[in-house]
Design a protein around this motif. Sequence first.
Motif, PDB file in Angstrom:
ATOM      1  N   SER A   1       0.839  -1.195   0.000  1.00  0.00           N
ATOM      2  CA  SER A   1       0.000   0.000   0.000  1.00  0.00           C
ATOM      3  C   SER A   1       0.876   1.247   0.000  1.00  0.00           C
ATOM      4  O   SER A   1       0.862   2.037   0.945  1.00  0.00           O
ATOM      5  CB  SER A   1      -0.922  -0.012   1.227  1.00  0.00           C
ATOM      6  OG  SER A   1      -1.823   1.062   1.151  1.00  0.00           O
ATOM      7  N   VAL A   2       1.612   1.421  -1.089  1.00  0.00           N
ATOM      8  CA  VAL A   2       2.551   2.540  -1.147  1.00  0.00           C
ATOM      9  C   VAL A   2       1.850   3.894  -1.076  1.00  0.00           C
ATOM     10  O   VAL A   2       2.340   4.799  -0.419  1.00  0.00           O
ATOM     11  CB  VAL A   2       3.478   2.487  -2.388  1.00  0.00           C
ATOM     12  CG1 VAL A   2       4.468   1.354  -2.291  1.00  0.00           C
ATOM     13  CG2 VAL A   2       2.709   2.437  -3.665  1.00  0.00           C
ATOM     14  N   THR A   3       0.698   4.022  -1.721  1.00  0.00           N
ATOM     15  CA  THR A   3       0.033   5.327  -1.736  1.00  0.00           C
ATOM     16  C   THR A   3      -0.651   5.671  -0.419  1.00  0.00           C
ATOM     17  O   THR A   3      -0.782   6.834  -0.077  1.00  0.00           O
ATOM     18  CB  THR A   3      -0.998   5.420  -2.879  1.00  0.00           C
ATOM     19  OG1 THR A   3      -1.932   4.355  -2.747  1.00  0.00           O
ATOM     20  CG2 THR A   3      -0.325   5.353  -4.231  1.00  0.00           C
ATOM     21  N   LYS A   4      -1.063   4.661   0.324  1.00  0.00           N
ATOM     22  CA  LYS A   4      -1.769   4.921   1.582  1.00  0.00           C
ATOM     23  C   LYS A   4      -0.865   4.875   2.809  1.00  0.00           C
ATOM     24  O   LYS A   4      -1.150   5.521   3.811  1.00  0.00           O
ATOM     25  CB  LYS A   4      -2.904   3.924   1.758  1.00  0.00           C
ATOM     26  CG  LYS A   4      -4.033   4.178   0.801  1.00  0.00           C
ATOM     27  CD  LYS A   4      -5.230   3.344   1.155  1.00  0.00           C
ATOM     28  CE  LYS A   4      -6.381   3.785   0.401  1.00  0.00           C
ATOM     29  NZ  LYS A   4      -7.092   3.324  -0.527  1.00  0.00           N
TER      30      LYS A   4
ATOM     31  N   TYR B   1       4.213   6.341   1.021  1.00  0.00           N
ATOM     32  CA  TYR B   1       4.453   7.720   0.593  1.00  0.00           C
ATOM     33  C   TYR B   1       4.054   8.742   1.659  1.00  0.00           C
ATOM     34  O   TYR B   1       4.810   9.679   1.914  1.00  0.00           O
ATOM     35  CB  TYR B   1       3.752   8.031  -0.728  1.00  0.00           C
ATOM     36  CG  TYR B   1       4.245   7.232  -1.915  1.00  0.00           C
ATOM     37  CD1 TYR B   1       5.531   6.682  -1.957  1.00  0.00           C
ATOM     38  CD2 TYR B   1       3.428   7.010  -3.007  1.00  0.00           C
ATOM     39  CE1 TYR B   1       5.974   5.951  -3.044  1.00  0.00           C
ATOM     40  CE2 TYR B   1       3.868   6.283  -4.103  1.00  0.00           C
ATOM     41  CZ  TYR B   1       5.134   5.759  -4.119  1.00  0.00           C
ATOM     42  OH  TYR B   1       5.565   5.036  -5.209  1.00  0.00           O
TER      43      TYR B   1
ATOM     44  N   ASP C   1       2.863  13.629  -0.558  1.00  0.00           N
ATOM     45  CA  ASP C   1       2.900  12.257  -1.076  1.00  0.00           C
ATOM     46  C   ASP C   1       3.241  12.257  -2.565  1.00  0.00           C
ATOM     47  O   ASP C   1       4.014  11.431  -3.042  1.00  0.00           O
ATOM     48  CB  ASP C   1       1.547  11.553  -0.930  1.00  0.00           C
ATOM     49  CG  ASP C   1       0.919  11.675   0.429  1.00  0.00           C
ATOM     50  OD1 ASP C   1       1.399  12.448   1.265  1.00  0.00           O
ATOM     51  OD2 ASP C   1      -0.074  10.966   0.660  1.00  0.00           O
ATOM     52  N   GLN C   2       2.629  13.187  -3.302  1.00  0.00           N
ATOM     53  CA  GLN C   2       2.815  13.257  -4.752  1.00  0.00           C
ATOM     54  C   GLN C   2       4.267  13.571  -5.113  1.00  0.00           C
ATOM     55  O   GLN C   2       4.817  12.992  -6.056  1.00  0.00           O
ATOM     56  CB  GLN C   2       1.884  14.313  -5.372  1.00  0.00           C
ATOM     57  CG  GLN C   2       0.417  13.991  -5.261  1.00  0.00           C
ATOM     58  CD  GLN C   2      -0.179  14.346  -3.890  1.00  0.00           C
ATOM     59  OE1 GLN C   2       0.443  15.027  -3.069  1.00  0.00           O
ATOM     60  NE2 GLN C   2      -1.383  13.869  -3.633  1.00  0.00           N
TER      61      GLN C   2
ATOM     62  N   GLU D   1       6.328  10.388  -4.488  1.00  0.00           N
ATOM     63  CA  GLU D   1       6.112   9.400  -5.554  1.00  0.00           C
ATOM     64  C   GLU D   1       6.874   9.792  -6.810  1.00  0.00           C
ATOM     65  O   GLU D   1       7.568   8.970  -7.413  1.00  0.00           O
ATOM     66  CB  GLU D   1       4.611   9.273  -5.853  1.00  0.00           C
ATOM     67  CG  GLU D   1       4.264   8.191  -6.864  1.00  0.00           C
ATOM     68  CD  GLU D   1       4.401   8.623  -8.307  1.00  0.00           C
ATOM     69  OE1 GLU D   1       4.719   7.761  -9.147  1.00  0.00           O
ATOM     70  OE2 GLU D   1       4.204   9.828  -8.605  1.00  0.00           O
ATOM     71  N   ARG D   2       6.766  11.043  -7.210  1.00  0.00           N
ATOM     72  CA  ARG D   2       7.408  11.517  -8.444  1.00  0.00           C
ATOM     73  C   ARG D   2       8.932  11.479  -8.327  1.00  0.00           C
ATOM     74  O   ARG D   2       9.626  11.059  -9.247  1.00  0.00           O
ATOM     75  CB  ARG D   2       6.939  12.943  -8.769  1.00  0.00           C
ATOM     76  CG  ARG D   2       7.613  13.574  -9.963  1.00  0.00           C
ATOM     77  CD  ARG D   2       7.246  12.847 -11.262  1.00  0.00           C
ATOM     78  NE  ARG D   2       7.972  13.401 -12.367  1.00  0.00           N
ATOM     79  CZ  ARG D   2       8.865  12.742 -13.087  1.00  0.00           C
ATOM     80  NH1 ARG D   2       9.119  11.474 -12.836  1.00  0.00           N
ATOM     81  NH2 ARG D   2       9.495  13.312 -14.082  1.00  0.00           N
TER      82      ARG D   2
ATOM     83  N   ARG E   1      10.060   7.900  -8.515  1.00  0.00           N
ATOM     84  CA  ARG E   1       9.938   7.422  -9.904  1.00  0.00           C
ATOM     85  C   ARG E   1      11.093   7.959 -10.750  1.00  0.00           C
ATOM     86  O   ARG E   1      11.699   7.222 -11.535  1.00  0.00           O
ATOM     87  CB  ARG E   1       8.590   7.840 -10.486  1.00  0.00           C
ATOM     88  CG  ARG E   1       8.344   7.285 -11.866  1.00  0.00           C
ATOM     89  CD  ARG E   1       6.896   7.406 -12.356  1.00  0.00           C
ATOM     90  NE  ARG E   1       6.067   8.340 -11.658  1.00  0.00           N
ATOM     91  CZ  ARG E   1       5.707   9.549 -12.125  1.00  0.00           C
ATOM     92  NH1 ARG E   1       6.136   9.955 -13.296  1.00  0.00           N
ATOM     93  NH2 ARG E   1       4.910  10.327 -11.421  1.00  0.00           N
TER      94      ARG E   1
ATOM     95  N   ASN F   1       7.641   1.644  -9.021  1.00  0.00           N
ATOM     96  CA  ASN F   1       8.194   2.051  -7.728  1.00  0.00           C
ATOM     97  C   ASN F   1       8.056   0.936  -6.700  1.00  0.00           C
ATOM     98  O   ASN F   1       9.005   0.597  -6.002  1.00  0.00           O
ATOM     99  CB  ASN F   1       7.488   3.300  -7.205  1.00  0.00           C
ATOM    100  CG  ASN F   1       7.811   4.543  -7.993  1.00  0.00           C
ATOM    101  OD1 ASN F   1       8.451   4.492  -9.048  1.00  0.00           O
ATOM    102  ND2 ASN F   1       7.368   5.682  -7.501  1.00  0.00           N
ATOM    103  N   SER F   2       6.853   0.375  -6.606  1.00  0.00           N
ATOM    104  CA  SER F   2       6.624  -0.646  -5.579  1.00  0.00           C
ATOM    105  C   SER F   2       7.409  -1.924  -5.871  1.00  0.00           C
ATOM    106  O   SER F   2       7.913  -2.562  -4.938  1.00  0.00           O
ATOM    107  CB  SER F   2       5.136  -0.942  -5.398  1.00  0.00           C
ATOM    108  OG  SER F   2       4.545  -1.330  -6.594  1.00  0.00           O
TER     109      SER F   2
END
Length: 134
Positions: free
Chosen positions: A52-55, A58, A69-70, A73-74, A77, A109-110
């Motif tokens: 759960s990388v986004t929740k 990050y 978070d954004q 992530e960027r 990446r 990424n994950s």
Amino acid sequence: MNMENEKEAAIRLECYVTKIMLDMGVPAHLKGYHYLRAAILLSEKDMETVSSVTKLLYPEIARKFRTTDQKVERAIRNAIEVSWERGNPDTFMELFGYSAKAGKTRPTNSEYIARVADKIRLDERSGILNAMTA
């Protein structure tokens, strides 16, 4: 394990992750380098974060580095893209079973974080990490 030994173990682990990242060609001047290292270290402790990388992942890194978070992530990446293009293809072949040289697209990424975290966990269990950082 006492507090001093735990601190030494954490430093050894961070040095080992740094070595792997440099072998993979992640440039240290990128913000994503620091975020990626934090992500790998967090994931090595708790593989649940990778699912759960986004929740989970990050947001935790964003809090630590006081960003969003954004942006985390960027930046991660971008660091992975740069390492995929410029890094050692043999290291990628060893870790992922494929590389940019073989014409494959970069791992997500994950995938990248999970694979490196898993390698570290396995190296730690087998004693390779301790032997290399002693």
